[in-house]
Each structure stands twice: as structure tokens, then as C-alpha cells.
Design a protein around this motif. Structure first.
Motif, PDB file in Angstrom:
ATOM      1  N   VAL A  43      19.121   5.834  -1.835  1.00  0.00           N
ATOM      2  CA  VAL A  43      18.457   4.603  -1.397  1.00  0.00           C
ATOM      3  C   VAL A  43      18.122   3.692  -2.581  1.00  0.00           C
ATOM      4  O   VAL A  43      18.175   2.467  -2.462  1.00  0.00           O
ATOM      5  N   TYR A  44      17.827   4.259  -3.728  1.00  0.00           N
ATOM      6  CA  TYR A  44      17.487   3.461  -4.902  1.00  0.00           C
ATOM      7  C   TYR A  44      18.704   2.682  -5.419  1.00  0.00           C
ATOM      8  O   TYR A  44      18.573   1.543  -5.882  1.00  0.00           O
ATOM      9  N   ILE A  45      19.886   3.277  -5.340  1.00  0.00           N
ATOM     10  CA  ILE A  45      21.114   2.581  -5.730  1.00  0.00           C
ATOM     11  C   ILE A  45      21.334   1.383  -4.817  1.00  0.00           C
ATOM     12  O   ILE A  45      21.659   0.283  -5.271  1.00  0.00           O
ATOM     13  N   TRP A  46      21.148   1.577  -3.523  1.00  0.00           N
ATOM     14  CA  TRP A  46      21.348   0.474  -2.577  1.00  0.00           C
ATOM     15  C   TRP A  46      20.327  -0.633  -2.778  1.00  0.00           C
ATOM     16  O   TRP A  46      20.649  -1.819  -2.670  1.00  0.00           O
ATOM     17  N   MET A  47      19.086  -0.275  -3.064  1.00  0.00           N
ATOM     18  CA  MET A  47      18.084  -1.319  -3.320  1.00  0.00           C
ATOM     19  C   MET A  47      18.428  -2.112  -4.575  1.00  0.00           C
ATOM     20  O   MET A  47      18.268  -3.334  -4.601  1.00  0.00           O
ATOM     21  N   LEU A  87      13.349 -11.091  -0.284  1.00  0.00           N
ATOM     22  CA  LEU A  87      13.857  -9.891  -0.956  1.00  0.00           C
ATOM     23  C   LEU A  87      12.727  -8.921  -1.271  1.00  0.00           C
ATOM     24  O   LEU A  87      12.857  -7.716  -1.062  1.00  0.00           O
ATOM     25  N   GLY A  88      11.610  -9.449  -1.736  1.00  0.00           N
ATOM     26  CA  GLY A  88      10.457  -8.587  -2.025  1.00  0.00           C
ATOM     27  C   GLY A  88       9.967  -7.858  -0.789  1.00  0.00           C
ATOM     28  O   GLY A  88       9.616  -6.675  -0.855  1.00  0.00           O
ATOM     29  N   LEU A  89       9.950  -8.542   0.346  1.00  0.00           N
ATOM     30  CA  LEU A  89       9.543  -7.893   1.598  1.00  0.00           C
ATOM     31  C   LEU A  89      10.522  -6.796   2.005  1.00  0.00           C
ATOM     32  O   LEU A  89      10.117  -5.710   2.425  1.00  0.00           O
ATOM     33  N   ILE A  90      11.810  -7.086   1.880  1.00  0.00           N
ATOM     34  CA  ILE A  90      12.817  -6.079   2.234  1.00  0.00           C
ATOM     35  C   ILE A  90      12.677  -4.847   1.352  1.00  0.00           C
ATOM     36  O   ILE A  90      12.644  -3.709   1.845  1.00  0.00           O
ATOM     37  N   ILE A  91      12.546  -5.045   0.048  1.00  0.00           N
ATOM     38  CA  ILE A  91      12.425  -3.913  -0.872  1.00  0.00           C
ATOM     39  C   ILE A  91      11.108  -3.172  -0.640  1.00  0.00           C
ATOM     40  O   ILE A  91      11.072  -1.937  -0.591  1.00  0.00           O
ATOM     41  N   GLY A  92      10.014  -3.921  -0.482  1.00  0.00           N
ATOM     42  CA  GLY A  92       8.716  -3.285  -0.252  1.00  0.00           C
ATOM     43  C   GLY A  92       8.692  -2.472   1.031  1.00  0.00           C
ATOM     44  O   GLY A  92       8.191  -1.339   1.051  1.00  0.00           O
ATOM     45  N   LEU A  93       9.227  -3.024   2.106  1.00  0.00           N
ATOM     46  CA  LEU A  93       9.250  -2.296   3.376  1.00  0.00           C
ATOM     47  C   LEU A  93      10.177  -1.085   3.306  1.00  0.00           C
ATOM     48  O   LEU A  93       9.867  -0.030   3.884  1.00  0.00           O
ATOM     49  N   THR A  94      11.275  -1.222   2.581  1.00  0.00           N
ATOM     50  CA  THR A  94      12.171  -0.073   2.412  1.00  0.00           C
ATOM     51  C   THR A  94      11.468   1.040   1.640  1.00  0.00           C
ATOM     52  O   THR A  94      11.544   2.210   2.020  1.00  0.00           O
ATOM     53  N   LEU A  95      10.779   0.685   0.565  1.00  0.00           N
ATOM     54  CA  LEU A  95      10.056   1.697  -0.207  1.00  0.00           C
ATOM     55  C   LEU A  95       8.951   2.359   0.611  1.00  0.00           C
ATOM     56  O   LEU A  95       8.662   3.545   0.443  1.00  0.00           O
ATOM     57  N   PHE A  96       8.350   1.604   1.500  1.00  0.00           N
ATOM     58  CA  PHE A  96       7.235   2.142   2.268  1.00  0.00           C
ATOM     59  C   PHE A  96       7.710   3.024   3.427  1.00  0.00           C
ATOM     60  O   PHE A  96       7.127   4.076   3.692  1.00  0.00           O
ATOM     61  N   PHE A  97       8.780   2.625   4.112  1.00  0.00           N
ATOM     62  CA  PHE A  97       9.159   3.302   5.343  1.00  0.00           C
ATOM     63  C   PHE A  97      10.353   4.242   5.242  1.00  0.00           C
ATOM     64  O   PHE A  97      10.538   5.082   6.117  1.00  0.00           O
TER      65      PHE A  97
END
Length: 123
Positions: A43-47, A87-97
Motif C-alpha cells: 500500500v505504501y508503494i501505491w500511495m 490528495l492529502g485527504l486521499i492519503i490520510g484516509l488511506t492511512l487511517f482505514f
């Protein structure tokens, strides 16, 4: 091909003419090897890829407007900011969920530097 800049005789002026070619080269030279050689199930590579391409596209759109539309202002600041916040929302929500994102409890109890020194990498 580049942004039309008035010749004022400044030293750094010529260097800025080829900005958008550099961005395309940067995106290609980072994206393809990552897709070929990285663990694409991570997931980190994709982010990282999403961040790189997303921000690169914002820059490309800005340069496209400057070069081909001949508008010195480029992309309006509110749209740049909207893209960055999105982009910040997408990354933040991905990290959270996302289920594969791991937050280690050990790091909060021990100084990270001491942990790395005491526990060297193990294969």
C-alpha cells in the motif's frame, strides 16, 4: 518548447524555459521502474506512486496552460490548492482505514533510535 520569457539578461532565466520537459521525464523515470521492480502489492508503494503522478499532473496542467495557452498565470492557485488538499485527504484516509497500514506500539514506548540500535535488521 517552453514558457515564453522576456529576455531581461538574468542568469537563471534560461534555465526555467524547459521546466515541463523535466517534469515528464521525472514522472516516467520514477513511475516505470517502480512498477517494474517494487512490491506492487504494498500500500505504501501505491500511495507514493499516486502522490508522484497526482502532483506531477497538477504541475503538467500548470505548465500546459503557461506554454500552450500562453497564459503567464498558469493554473489558478485555488485549483492547485484543491488538488493538493484532495490528495492529502486521499492519503490520510488511506492511512487511517487501510488494513495493511501498520502502526507499531513499540515505537511509542521506546525511543526509535535506541530501538534501531538495539535491534538490528533481521532477514
Amino acid at each position: 518548447m517552453g514558457e515564453i520569457i522576456r529576455d531581461l539578461g538574468l542568469e537563471g532565466q534560461i534555465r526555467n524555459k524547459e521546466t515541463y520537459h523535466g517534469r515528464i521525464d521525472y514522472l516516467i523515470s520514477n513511475t516505470y521502474p517502480t512498477l517494474l521492480f517494487a512490491q506492487v502489492d504494498n500500500v505504501y508503494i501505491w500511495m507514493t506512486l499516486i502522490c508522484t503522478v497526482w502532483l506531477g499532473m497538477i504541475g503538467f496542467i500548470d505548465d500546459y496552460i503557461k506554454v500552450f495557452k500562453k497564459d503567464k498565470k498558469g493554473l489558478a492557485g485555488r485549483f492547485k490548492l484543491l488538488g493538493q488538499v484532495g490528495l492529502g485527504l486521499i492519503i490520510g484516509l488511506t492511512l487511517f482505514f487501510h488494513k495493511d497500514v501498520v502502526v507499531s506500539d513499540r515505537m511509542s514506548k521506546v525511543n526509535a533510535f535506541e530501538y534501531v540500535v538495539r535491534h538490528p535488521m533481521q532477514n
